[in-house]
Design an enzyme around this catalytic site. Structure first.
Site, mmCIF file in Angstrom:
data_model
loop_
_atom_site.group_PDB
_atom_site.id
_atom_site.type_symbol
_atom_site.label_atom_id
_atom_site.label_comp_id
_atom_site.label_asym_id
_atom_site.label_seq_id
_atom_site.Cartn_x
_atom_site.Cartn_y
_atom_site.Cartn_z
ATOM 1 N N GLU A 419 0.822 -1.223 0.000
ATOM 2 C CA GLU A 419 0.000 0.000 0.000
ATOM 3 C C GLU A 419 0.855 1.271 0.000
ATOM 4 O OE1 GLU A 419 -3.056 -0.421 -0.623
ATOM 5 O OE2 GLU A 419 -2.969 -2.576 -0.261
ATOM 6 N N GLY A 420 2.069 1.176 -0.506
ATOM 7 C CA GLY A 420 2.961 2.329 -0.556
ATOM 8 C C GLY A 420 4.004 2.248 0.543
#
Length: 535
Positions: A419-420
């Site tokens: 998710e980053g």
């Protein structure tokens, strides 16, 4: 180790969250009795159904058998029970068959489920994200077909972004979508796809970014829903392999190949990335919930063990529990403080997201966007750090499989990557939330925080002054970082330290909220360290 105790801590934290009473006023169906009952039910389900699957998933793992992914024993049945009990659709729209309950209650219950079996809940997080995505972007026919099936758990969904040469650099995505003979045909490879294939649902829909035109960078990307089969016929979706990972063995991380797979366009062509954030935002909040679930479990294990383990003291007397040793007291305090600060912050973000939607408040929307990289990053770090610290309390016992801490440590490590990554979150916090948004979310945070501190200053003057100094310092630091737009490289070099200073400021406010005076002093010290690194 008690799931019920965690539910009670969450109830107490909700009562201290300023926006929660406003949500209850807007949603009378969320009164205190209903919420307490829901949290106890979530705790019971997590403990009785999910928790027994956790060691099985870690030990057996997912495997590819005859070209399809086979999940660990009990996973399919556990997911079915989770959906049938209504937990999968807790905050889903009513038109999809969901309960349409505020996101705050999902964020309150979610850490209990992640504590039970984070690997299986990876599938639930993707499905919930897809439900929100379809509600925002799908045409009426697609939403009507897929929404109820996802809520019921009969079908599931994934998020397909990354490619071998395009991880966080989304503008380099090569997967192509071609309009031919009245249909979109998608071809390319996607990697790092959680639950990209498995045997626990009748159909899998891949929420996928692909290049649909010749515009460069992200402007040429569109969003598609690509089923694994259409009308019972395979749709050109192939699982190439599952990754061998440090942790989350029960969650298959797949490399997928799409070979002229038919897809349904979601939203406007060429607007895929911006539309995808309807899915990414709840999934980033979910990362914070995952960290909180593991942190809560690790804190409980450390406290229980320290209370039972007896060592030291005078040789002519019975040894005391190590919970009375000063250094262990310090360790337990730090573990519990970090966990409860994260709990308060997760609920704060969830209430802000709810109120932004319920009241159409653009300022709260800015605040939610400002908080998301913080909760994603430091939810992940808190989950890992508390498992690490709890292992130290247990000593050699914590390093063995007699306790689940070693699994928590392995499972938690990836949260700071998916998710980053942490670096990407730092860039987002600086370049988007400060520079591009001109600090609007920051301004709302400072205003609300100062109002909360002022309201408690009469009873806790010294603490209020400490938080006030912390907020003043962070505001001044933000002004200096804002000025670095003229030297962007210098600003980017400091982005991680700036984000960590921001988390120290948020943590200081949360420590004040929950009455953790010693933790507040620690956050002030951490803020000073990270602010100095921004100089």
């Amino acid at each position: 180790m008690s799931f019920s105790d965690q539910a009670q801590r969450t109830l107490s934290a909700l009562a201290l969250t300023p926006g929660w009473r406003r949500i209850q006023a807007l949603r009378p169906d969320c009164d205190d009795v209903i919420v307490a009952t829901m949290l106890e039910a979530a705790a019971g389900f997590a403990e009785s159904v999910l928790a027994p699957l956790n060691p099985v998933g870690d030990r057996v793992g997912a495997q590819v058998v005859d070209g399809r992914v086979k999940l660990p024993p009990g996973f399919a049945e556990g997911f079915r029970q989770y959906a049938e009990a209504g937990w999968l659709g807790i905050d889903a729209p009513a038109e999809f068959g969901g309960q349409d309950i505020p996101l705050t209650l999902q964020a309150a219950c979610g850490p209990l489920f992640d504590r039970g079996c984070m690997a299986l809940m990876m599938a639930a997080g993707a499905v919930r994200g897809a439900i929100h995505l379809l509600a925002e972007t799908a045409d009426a026919a697609t939403a009507a077909e897929w929404g109820p099936k996802l809520v019921a758990g009969e079908w599931v969904a994934t998020i397909c972004i990354s490619e071998p040469e395009a991880g966080s650099d989304i503008g380099r995505i090569r997967t192509r979508a071609e309009w031919r003979d009245g249909a979109w045909l998608i071809s390319g490879q996607k990697i790092w796809i959680s639950f990209g294939d498995h045997d626990m649902a009748g159909r899998i829909g891949h929420c996928l970014l692909a290049r649909s035109n010749e515009q460069p960078g992200t402007r040429g990307l569109s969003l598609f829903l690509v089923p694994d089969h259409v009308d019972g016929v395979p749709n050109g979706v192939v699982v190439e392999r599952i990754e061998e990972k440090l942790g989350l063995h029960g969650s298959p991380t797949c490399a997928m190949r799409f070979c002229e797979a038919r897809g349904m366009l979601l939203g406007a062509e060429g607007r895929g990335l911006s539309q995808l954030f309807a899915m990414i935002e709840p999934m980033r909040l979910h990362t914070g919930c995952q960290g909180l679930g593991l942190a809560s479990a690790a804190a409980d294990i450390a406290e229980d063990y320290a209370g039972q383990r007896r060592q030291g003291g005078r040789p002519d007397m019975a040894p005391p529990s190590i919970a009375s040793h000063p250094d262990v007291i310090r360790q337990l305090h730090d573990i519990r403080s970090a966990t409860e600060i994260l709990r308060a912050a997760v609920l704060e973000l969830a209430t802000v997201m709810d109120l932004a939607r319920l009241e159409g408040d653009a300022g709260l929307g800015d605040l939610a966007a400002w908080m998301l990289p913080l909760i994603k990053t430091f939810g992940a770090e808190t989950g890992f750090d508390t498992a690490h610290a709890a292992m130290q309390v247990l000593g050699g016992a914590g390093y063995t499989r007699d306790y689940p801490l070693e699994q928590y440590l392995r499972d938690a490590r990836v949260m700071a990557i998916y998710e980053g990554t942490t670096g990407m979150q730092g860039l987002d916090f600086l370049t988007r939330r400060l520079w591009r948004d001109e600090g609007r979310g920051l301004a709302v945070f400072l205003r609300r925080a100062r109002a909360e501190v002022a309201a408690g200053a009469a009873a806790r003057g010294d603490e209020a002054r400490a938080v006030g100094a912390l907020l003043d310092g962070f505001e001044a630091l933000s002004e200096r970082m804002m000025a670095m737009q003229a030297d962007a490289e210098a600003g980017l070099y400091r982005a991680d330290s700036y984000m960590r200073a921001g988390w120290a400021a948020v943590s200081g406010v949360m420590a004040f909220r929950i009455g953790a005076a010693e933790a507040l002093q620690m956050q002030a010290a951490r803020y000073a360290l990270h602010a100095a690194r921004c100089a």
